[in-house]
Design a protein around this motif. Structure first.
Motif, PDB file in Angstrom:
ATOM      1  N   VAL A 206      15.540  25.487  16.262  1.00 16.22           N
ATOM      2  CA  VAL A 206      14.110  25.599  16.522  1.00 16.22           C
ATOM      3  C   VAL A 206      13.573  24.238  16.948  1.00 16.22           C
ATOM      4  O   VAL A 206      13.812  23.223  16.275  1.00 16.22           O
ATOM      5  N   GLY A 207      12.831  24.189  18.049  1.00 20.21           N
ATOM      6  CA  GLY A 207      12.140  22.966  18.413  1.00 20.21           C
ATOM      7  C   GLY A 207      10.929  22.786  17.517  1.00 20.21           C
ATOM      8  O   GLY A 207      10.071  23.671  17.442  1.00 20.21           O
ATOM      9  N   VAL A 208      10.850  21.676  16.805  1.00 17.12           N
ATOM     10  CA  VAL A 208       9.773  21.445  15.847  1.00 17.12           C
ATOM     11  C   VAL A 208       9.016  20.182  16.236  1.00 17.12           C
ATOM     12  O   VAL A 208       9.622  19.122  16.416  1.00 17.12           O
ATOM     13  N   VAL A 209       7.702  20.299  16.366  1.00 18.97           N
ATOM     14  CA  VAL A 209       6.833  19.149  16.583  1.00 18.97           C
ATOM     15  C   VAL A 209       6.010  18.956  15.311  1.00 18.97           C
ATOM     16  O   VAL A 209       5.274  19.854  14.899  1.00 18.97           O
ATOM     17  N   ARG A 210       6.159  17.801  14.679  1.00 24.38           N
ATOM     18  CA  ARG A 210       5.403  17.475  13.463  1.00 24.38           C
ATOM     19  C   ARG A 210       4.147  16.708  13.851  1.00 24.38           C
ATOM     20  O   ARG A 210       4.216  15.712  14.560  1.00 24.38           O
ATOM     21  N   CYS A 211       2.998  17.187  13.361  1.00 26.00           N
ATOM     22  CA  CYS A 211       1.717  16.564  13.691  1.00 26.00           C
ATOM     23  C   CYS A 211       1.166  15.808  12.485  1.00 26.00           C
ATOM     24  O   CYS A 211       1.238  16.309  11.355  1.00 26.00           O
ATOM     25  N   PRO A 212       0.598  14.636  12.699  1.00 24.95           N
ATOM     26  CA  PRO A 212      -0.040  13.925  11.584  1.00 24.95           C
ATOM     27  C   PRO A 212      -1.336  14.625  11.177  1.00 24.95           C
ATOM     28  O   PRO A 212      -2.014  15.240  12.010  1.00 24.95           O
ATOM     29  N   HIS A 213      -1.680  14.549   9.908  1.00 25.04           N
ATOM     30  CA  HIS A 213      -2.932  15.149   9.442  1.00 25.04           C
ATOM     31  C   HIS A 213      -3.283  14.589   8.071  1.00 25.04           C
ATOM     32  O   HIS A 213      -2.448  13.991   7.381  1.00 25.04           O
ATOM     33  N   TYR A 214      -4.509  14.823   7.676  1.00 25.84           N
ATOM     34  CA  TYR A 214      -5.027  14.354   6.387  1.00 25.84           C
ATOM     35  C   TYR A 214      -4.497  15.234   5.267  1.00 25.84           C
ATOM     36  O   TYR A 214      -4.531  16.469   5.355  1.00 25.84           O
ATOM     37  N   ILE A 215      -4.002  14.607   4.188  1.00 31.80           N
ATOM     38  CA  ILE A 215      -3.488  15.338   3.018  1.00 31.80           C
ATOM     39  C   ILE A 215      -4.251  14.852   1.788  1.00 31.80           C
ATOM     40  O   ILE A 215      -4.017  13.736   1.306  1.00 31.80           O
ATOM     41  N   PRO A 216      -5.170  15.636   1.262  1.00 29.46           N
ATOM     42  CA  PRO A 216      -5.926  15.198   0.081  1.00 29.46           C
ATOM     43  C   PRO A 216      -5.090  15.309  -1.190  1.00 29.46           C
ATOM     44  O   PRO A 216      -4.315  16.248  -1.351  1.00 29.46           O
ATOM     45  N   ARG A 217      -5.256  14.369  -2.076  1.00 30.49           N
ATOM     46  CA  ARG A 217      -4.543  14.448  -3.361  1.00 30.49           C
ATOM     47  C   ARG A 217      -5.135  15.540  -4.245  1.00 30.49           C
ATOM     48  O   ARG A 217      -4.422  16.194  -4.991  1.00 30.49           O
ATOM     49  N   ASN A 218      -6.453  15.718  -4.184  1.00 33.17           N
ATOM     50  CA  ASN A 218      -7.135  16.759  -4.951  1.00 33.17           C
ATOM     51  C   ASN A 218      -7.875  17.665  -3.966  1.00 33.17           C
ATOM     52  O   ASN A 218      -9.011  17.375  -3.584  1.00 33.17           O
ATOM     53  N   PRO A 219      -7.223  18.746  -3.530  1.00 35.55           N
ATOM     54  CA  PRO A 219      -7.751  19.543  -2.418  1.00 35.55           C
ATOM     55  C   PRO A 219      -8.907  20.451  -2.812  1.00 35.55           C
ATOM     56  O   PRO A 219      -8.751  21.658  -2.963  1.00 35.55           O
ATOM     57  N   GLY A 220     -10.103  19.866  -2.990  1.00 34.27           N
ATOM     58  CA  GLY A 220     -11.292  20.665  -3.212  1.00 34.27           C
ATOM     59  C   GLY A 220     -11.772  21.309  -1.926  1.00 34.27           C
ATOM     60  O   GLY A 220     -11.115  21.216  -0.888  1.00 34.27           O
ATOM     61  N   GLY A 221     -12.959  21.943  -1.987  1.00 36.35           N
ATOM     62  CA  GLY A 221     -13.427  22.724  -0.847  1.00 36.35           C
ATOM     63  C   GLY A 221     -13.554  21.932   0.428  1.00 36.35           C
ATOM     64  O   GLY A 221     -12.941  22.254   1.447  1.00 36.35           O
ATOM     65  N   LEU A 222     -14.375  20.839   0.423  1.00 36.24           N
ATOM     66  CA  LEU A 222     -14.590  20.065   1.639  1.00 36.24           C
ATOM     67  C   LEU A 222     -13.317  19.352   2.075  1.00 36.24           C
ATOM     68  O   LEU A 222     -12.988  19.315   3.267  1.00 36.24           O
ATOM     69  N   LYS A 223     -12.590  18.788   1.122  1.00 36.64           N
ATOM     70  CA  LYS A 223     -11.353  18.078   1.459  1.00 36.64           C
ATOM     71  C   LYS A 223     -10.332  19.018   2.084  1.00 36.64           C
ATOM     72  O   LYS A 223      -9.604  18.648   3.000  1.00 36.64           O
ATOM     73  N   ARG A 224     -10.289  20.245   1.588  1.00 34.41           N
ATOM     74  CA  ARG A 224      -9.347  21.214   2.163  1.00 34.41           C
ATOM     75  C   ARG A 224      -9.725  21.565   3.601  1.00 34.41           C
ATOM     76  O   ARG A 224      -8.867  21.701   4.469  1.00 34.41           O
ATOM     77  N   ILE A 225     -11.023  21.686   3.860  1.00 29.47           N
ATOM     78  CA  ILE A 225     -11.472  21.969   5.220  1.00 29.47           C
ATOM     79  C   ILE A 225     -11.110  20.826   6.155  1.00 29.47           C
ATOM     80  O   ILE A 225     -10.620  21.036   7.275  1.00 29.47           O
ATOM     81  N   VAL A 226     -11.337  19.580   5.686  1.00 33.51           N
ATOM     82  CA  VAL A 226     -10.985  18.422   6.501  1.00 33.51           C
ATOM     83  C   VAL A 226      -9.477  18.378   6.747  1.00 33.51           C
ATOM     84  O   VAL A 226      -9.019  18.061   7.854  1.00 33.51           O
ATOM     85  N   HIS A 227      -8.708  18.707   5.722  1.00 31.04           N
ATOM     86  CA  HIS A 227      -7.242  18.754   5.855  1.00 31.04           C
ATOM     87  C   HIS A 227      -6.828  19.710   6.968  1.00 31.04           C
ATOM     88  O   HIS A 227      -6.047  19.350   7.866  1.00 31.04           O
TER      89      HIS A 227
END
Length: 423
Positions: A69-90
């Protein structure tokens, strides 16, 4: 679909994540490759269920070939405590970085179908743009209803403007897809309620990994390493988050603290683990351990006298927990919390006991009942193993999913498409 028609698959979760959505996205991609279909996956950095980036996967965009499988890994934000807003930003950060990666991959491969895995719905516009630009069909596969689940678990206030807007956006997004699949009949019905035409809705459920159902697995190594002796084990293994409602396990353990023949074992990672450990302080019949490696899962599942599958009241038809399939495959009875008639209740009834969500007394009584009635527990376990093979067999389910994707990529209906359709 002929072998020359490529598939572009967009989903934040992918191998080497051991639990959750990742293994199913990985299994689908690899099955498509085995069927002769070129596949490119636009994935995120692996982070789940610990909610931190795995070693060796940081940095920017990275391309690789993984098991064909060709896999492209993308950078992104990973919150340590994934609350509502942080999860949306993630999820939004993944969608933003996935867009250029998906466009570049589509330019190279010219896919016939773009498959988007939800969560995250925020990635569906990425798939829509790519599909429309390159003349491909758009397929959205819903693993859980993230907006509804966020409201059910209290991550967002269901009375506010934002969730109402999110539900409207969700309807628009889902209705834009050529096909929308999900993992249970009840979730299919919910898609229709959200405005998706029934003829576009397809059931494509997750599968049991029957390699975890080895008959020679005993769990004896765990008994020795964790000093369990000959006590019966009530086991939960998986993510520790809001929608699981795992606190009921601690309440049940407290109610059954006088039983010296029973220990509750919880293996997992997630944002609520620290709080769970606090709740379990002082209880000698509760053990918390890390999520166990895949090569040891068969022995872990065999350790259980009974499997535990709690869910909060409003989540039972928002997601059908993927861990259920492997619980059933292990040949052990399940105690689940779900309202009568929900998808989870229907799957467990006859292979275990179902108690009302949030009722710790009933949950504890069900565990004790199975320990005190071994013949019934054995009968439930035997039915569970049969059910895993007949309803959750990996090869058959994957083949139907692959065939259905193939049919839409050919720009025409196929017999397997009809077989999968929601009725």
């Amino acid at each position: 679909m002929t072998s020359s028609v490529p598939v572009l698959l967009i989903g934040v979760n992918y191998a080497p994540e051991p639990v959750g959505i990742g293994p199913y996205t990985t299994g689908l991609a690899e099955a498509l490759v085995e069927a002769g279909r070129p596949v490119t996956v636009i994935a995120g950095q692996p982070y789940y269920p610990q909610w931190r980036a795995y070693d060796g996967y940081g940095g920017g965009w990275r391309r690789s070939i993984e098991r064909g499988v060709g896999v492209v890994r993308c950078p992104h934000y990973i919150p340590r405590n994934p609350g509502g807003l942080k999860r949306i930003v993630h999820l939004a950060s993944y969608a933003l970085t996935a867009l250029p990666a998906a466009l570049a991959a589509a330019w190279r491969a010219r896919p016939g179908v773009v498959v988007v895995i939800a969560p995250a719905l925020l990635s569906v516009p990425v798939g829509w743009v790519v599909a429309r630009l390159f003349g491909a069909k758009l397929w959205v596969h819903v693993q859980d209803f993230e907006v509804d689940a966020a409201m059910a678990t209290g991550l967002v206030d269901a009375r506010g403007f934002v969730p109402k807007l999110a539900l409207w956006v969700e309807r628009v997004i889902l209705r834009a897809a050529d096909r929308v699949s999900t993992i249970s009949p009840q979730m299919c019905a919910r898609l229709v309620e959200k405005g998706v035409a029934p003829e576009r809705v397809i059931e494509a459920r997750n599968w049991a990994n029957l390699a975890f159902a080895r008959l020679d697995a005993t769990g004896n190594d765990y008994r020795r390493d964790w000093n369990l002796g000959d006590r019966k084990v009530a086991l939960y293994s998986g993510n520790i988050a809001n929608k699981q409602g795992i606190e009921i396990i601690i309440e049940a353990a407290r109610l059954l603290a006088d039983r010296r023949d029973l220990v509750f074992v919880i293996c997992g990672e997630g944002p609520n683990r620290a709080r769970l450990a606090q709740l379990a302080e002082g209880l000698c019949n509760v053990q918390l351990h890390d999520l166990q490696p895949a090569e040891k899962v068969a022995d872990l599942l065999a350790l259980a006298a009974v499997h535990l599958l709690p869910q909060i009241p409003d989540a039972a038809d928002l997601v059908l927990p993927s861990k259920l399939a492997n619980m059933l495959g292990s040949g052990r009875p399940v105690v689940a919390t779900a309202a009568a008639g929900t998808g989870l209740a229907v799957e467990v009834e006859g292979a275990g006991l179902v108690t009302p969500p949030g009722d710790a007394v009933a949950f504890a009584d069900a565990v004790a009942h199975l320990l005190d009635h071994p013949e019934q527990a054995q009968a439930f376990g035997e039915e569970a193993r049969v059910r895993a093979r007949t309803r959750w067999g990996k090869d058959a389910l994957l083949q139907r999913f692959v065939d259905a994707i193939g049919a839409i990529a050919r720009r025409q209906s196929g017999p397997n498409d009809t077989e999968l359709s929601y009725k």
